[in-house]
Design a protein around this motif. Sequence first.
Motif, PDB file in Angstrom:
ATOM      1  N   UNK A 189     -44.421  -8.156  49.630  1.00  0.00           N
ATOM      2  CA  UNK A 189     -43.778  -8.050  48.324  1.00  0.00           C
ATOM      3  C   UNK A 189     -42.493  -8.881  48.339  1.00  0.00           C
ATOM      4  N   UNK A 190     -42.372  -9.751  47.353  1.00  0.00           N
ATOM      5  CA  UNK A 190     -41.159 -10.565  47.263  1.00  0.00           C
ATOM      6  C   UNK A 190     -40.270  -9.973  46.185  1.00  0.00           C
ATOM      7  N   UNK A 191     -39.063  -9.556  46.562  1.00  0.00           N
ATOM      8  CA  UNK A 191     -38.115  -9.048  45.570  1.00  0.00           C
ATOM      9  C   UNK A 191     -36.950 -10.036  45.489  1.00  0.00           C
ATOM     10  N   UNK A 192     -35.996  -9.736  44.613  1.00  0.00           N
ATOM     11  CA  UNK A 192     -34.862 -10.647  44.464  1.00  0.00           C
ATOM     12  C   UNK A 192     -34.033 -10.742  45.737  1.00  0.00           C
ATOM     13  N   UNK A 193     -34.069  -9.686  46.556  1.00  0.00           N
ATOM     14  CA  UNK A 193     -33.220  -9.686  47.749  1.00  0.00           C
ATOM     15  C   UNK A 193     -34.004  -9.795  49.038  1.00  0.00           C
ATOM     16  N   UNK A 194     -35.183  -9.183  49.078  1.00  0.00           N
ATOM     17  CA  UNK A 194     -35.892  -9.064  50.351  1.00  0.00           C
ATOM     18  C   UNK A 194     -37.317  -9.565  50.274  1.00  0.00           C
ATOM     19  N   UNK A 195     -37.878  -9.762  51.448  1.00  0.00           N
ATOM     20  CA  UNK A 195     -39.312  -9.972  51.583  1.00  0.00           C
ATOM     21  C   UNK A 195     -39.836  -8.753  52.340  1.00  0.00           C
ATOM     22  N   UNK A 196     -40.604  -7.920  51.657  1.00  0.00           N
ATOM     23  CA  UNK A 196     -41.068  -6.684  52.290  1.00  0.00           C
ATOM     24  C   UNK A 196     -42.524  -6.804  52.735  1.00  0.00           C
ATOM     25  N   UNK A 238     -46.232   1.993  56.227  1.00  0.00           N
ATOM     26  CA  UNK A 238     -44.892   1.603  56.671  1.00  0.00           C
ATOM     27  C   UNK A 238     -44.446   0.338  55.940  1.00  0.00           C
ATOM     28  N   UNK A 239     -43.144   0.181  55.779  1.00  0.00           N
ATOM     29  CA  UNK A 239     -42.610  -1.016  55.133  1.00  0.00           C
ATOM     30  C   UNK A 239     -41.558  -1.649  56.028  1.00  0.00           C
ATOM     31  N   UNK A 295     -39.521 -12.970  57.872  1.00  0.00           N
ATOM     32  CA  UNK A 295     -40.788 -12.546  57.287  1.00  0.00           C
ATOM     33  C   UNK A 295     -41.963 -13.053  58.131  1.00  0.00           C
ATOM     34  N   UNK A 296     -41.873 -14.383  58.478  1.00  0.00           N
ATOM     35  CA  UNK A 296     -42.956 -14.981  59.260  1.00  0.00           C
ATOM     36  C   UNK A 296     -43.112 -14.270  60.597  1.00  0.00           C
ATOM     37  N   UNK A 297     -41.953 -13.918  61.180  1.00  0.00           N
ATOM     38  CA  UNK A 297     -41.975 -13.258  62.475  1.00  0.00           C
ATOM     39  C   UNK A 297     -42.707 -11.918  62.380  1.00  0.00           C
ATOM     40  N   UNK A 341     -44.792 -10.905  60.052  1.00  0.00           N
ATOM     41  CA  UNK A 341     -46.206 -11.077  59.713  1.00  0.00           C
ATOM     42  C   UNK A 341     -47.000 -11.435  60.964  1.00  0.00           C
ATOM     43  N   UNK A 342     -46.398 -12.296  61.798  1.00  0.00           N
ATOM     44  CA  UNK A 342     -47.091 -12.684  63.025  1.00  0.00           C
ATOM     45  C   UNK A 342     -47.285 -11.488  63.958  1.00  0.00           C
ATOM     46  N   UNK A 343     -46.235 -10.659  64.042  1.00  0.00           N
ATOM     47  CA  UNK A 343     -46.342  -9.437  64.852  1.00  0.00           C
ATOM     48  C   UNK A 343     -47.473  -8.552  64.344  1.00  0.00           C
ATOM     49  N   UNK A 344     -47.508  -8.437  62.996  1.00  0.00           N
ATOM     50  CA  UNK A 344     -48.521  -7.592  62.375  1.00  0.00           C
ATOM     51  C   UNK A 344     -49.926  -8.102  62.688  1.00  0.00           C
ATOM     52  N   UNK A 345     -50.100  -9.440  62.544  1.00  0.00           N
ATOM     53  CA  UNK A 345     -51.419 -10.023  62.796  1.00  0.00           C
ATOM     54  C   UNK A 345     -51.817  -9.855  64.251  1.00  0.00           C
ATOM     55  N   UNK A 346     -50.807  -9.996  65.135  1.00  0.00           N
ATOM     56  CA  UNK A 346     -51.089  -9.839  66.568  1.00  0.00           C
ATOM     57  C   UNK A 346     -51.557  -8.418  66.853  1.00  0.00           C
ATOM     58  N   UNK A 347     -50.882  -7.459  66.195  1.00  0.00           N
ATOM     59  CA  UNK A 347     -51.253  -6.057  66.392  1.00  0.00           C
ATOM     60  C   UNK A 347     -52.664  -5.798  65.855  1.00  0.00           C
TER      61      UNK A 347
END
Lengths: 345, 339
Positions: free
Chosen positions: B302-309, B316-317, B326-328, B330-336
């Motif tokens: 989710x892209x908000x005005x302040x954060x990338x969630x 979990x968020x 964000x990329x980091x 996402x990569x962790x998530x994909x690895x998991x």
Amino acid sequence: MKRPVALYMLFIIILIFIFFLLNIILGSVQIPFRDVWDILWGDYNGNEIWQNIIWKSRVPQALTALVAGAGLSVSGLQMQTVFRNPLAGPSVLGISSGASMGVAFVVLLSGSLGGVALSKIGIMGEIALTISAIIGSLSIMALIIFVSQKVKGNVTLLIIGVMIGYVANAVIGVLKYFSVEEDIRAYVIWGLGSFARVSGNQMTLFVSIMLVLLPVSFLLVKTLNLLLLGDAYARNLGLNIKRARLQVITCSGVLVAIVTAYCGPIIFLGLAVPHLCRTMFRTSDHRILMPASLLMGGAMALVCNLIARMPGFEGALPVNSVTALVGAPVVISVLFNKRRNDINE
Amino acid sequence: MMGNKHIHINHLTIGYKERGNKKTVASDINATIRSGELTCLLGANGIGKSTLLRTLSGFQTPLEGEIIIRERRLSDYTDKELAGIIGVVLTEKCELRNMTVEELVGMGRSPYTGFWGRLSKHDKEVIDNSIKLVNIEHLRYQMVHQLSDGERQKAMIAKALAQETDIIFLDEPTAFLDFPSKVEIMQLLHRLSHSGNRTIFLSTHDLELALQIADKVWLMNREVGVQTGTPEDLSLNGSLSHFFLRKGIRFDMESGLFRISKQATVSTRLTGEGNRYTMAQKALARHGIDASRENSSDWYIEVTDEYFNVHHANGETEQTSSIEDLLQSVQNLLAALSR
């Protein structure tokens, strides 16, 4: 930054005057300055030997040096531009080797075949030498021009020229092998180069030929300027490259041929003087470089001749040793200063 | 009169003759270079762009066919006449020492000057003008060998302008330049072609710039030969995308430009708006993740005005404040996920 061209030219002309006078005043026989002055102006009735020394030896020698230096430098400038190579000089295309070969044929063969040592027959021998040198150099030049119309690249032509020079030198080597020692010595002495050999009528002839040829080389300034841009750009600006190359090589070659015929192969001046002028005037415009090289070449030749004749050497020092010994450090220091300026700017 | 100024190329075959053997580089080229336009020649290395330019400039004779300039064949012109019609800027660097920019530009006047190359008052005006047109007044008295690549290229263009020719051919004028200089040179050439009704034809490898700035594009290709048209027509009829058809390059119809594409291995849902959304999408695409609103997946970003969630499948968020973070995550998530 522009250099005051007229002022610099004037400076070189003054140098020429000074060194011309010094060439006439200084020599192995001491002649007081007043007497030299009077002899020059023609109102002198004293020592006839002095008059002879001035008019028959020193003045012709100085004049020869002046025009020979000018001719070689103009020729060197043309060669450097047409080949776009800073190491090119009047001798690069083997034209002066051609002159040497012509002389070698006459000097060395006449001795072993005809049984007449040319070195012993005086003035006729000198004329024969000159003619053979001209024939030798012009035939090599004809060969080079023929080649230049066949090959496309400048570098190719340059290499072929250098090769032809090697062949000429090899021929000389073979001739030497079959010659008697006396003739070889005569040939070697010719090869050392000298402004003193030309005398009397020959000097008049030499100087007049050069006075015709030097202005002719000025007709090529626009061509030379265009050649600076490289063949493609020059052609795009309407220059006929083949014809331009032919004109420049012919002009330069004839200058070298004539000077070499009369003075022997004088090295270094033709290579060094154009560099000096480029640094001095900071331009590559041949409308300036051409007259500058001409004047500077004359001045440098006078300086070298003067040193070769310094009291103590008694005319024994060959001009070629002086041109290299004086010229090389001058050019190196000039180039060093140029680098520094480039960095500072 | 307008029509006369175009360059017509009929059945042109270009190449080299070596000891009687013809070595054809490209054959049967038919096209027109229109005056008052900037035309860019595109093609891979070794395809014959330089040969074509050299042939058009008259440096090299065509093997077959003809080039018509002002209703006369190119081969009928003398070198002198051509000097007043065609100006060139070449790739090769001139080794010019001790020559000022002004003197170099002045060389462009040579076809018009007399025997000694003396510049008249009119010549000087033309030189002034040419220097002004390419905006190098400040370099006027500088030595050419001290210029940067871009500055020297401009000086060379000024030289071609001083030649006052209707046609200017340039061989890769933007090579070796940094990006801003490339843009500057291309815009300059575009302006010169339109304002002075000049015919400007150049070869380049700068595809993006050519597609954005050129009036006409020539695509040179071994199979099809030469295809010509506006960049837009060429994109619509598929020539452009076909031309650069190759793995990892994708033609983006929307912008009319090429994109480097990476085969997506994962697709995920991305929500949000505006620039932040586009940038996140671009960054994810570079990592082989196809992220978009249209996708559906059990985890999403989710892209908000302040954060990338990053919303994980288990509810979990993870909150990140930069695309790098964000990329980091996402990569962790994909690895998991792959474990």
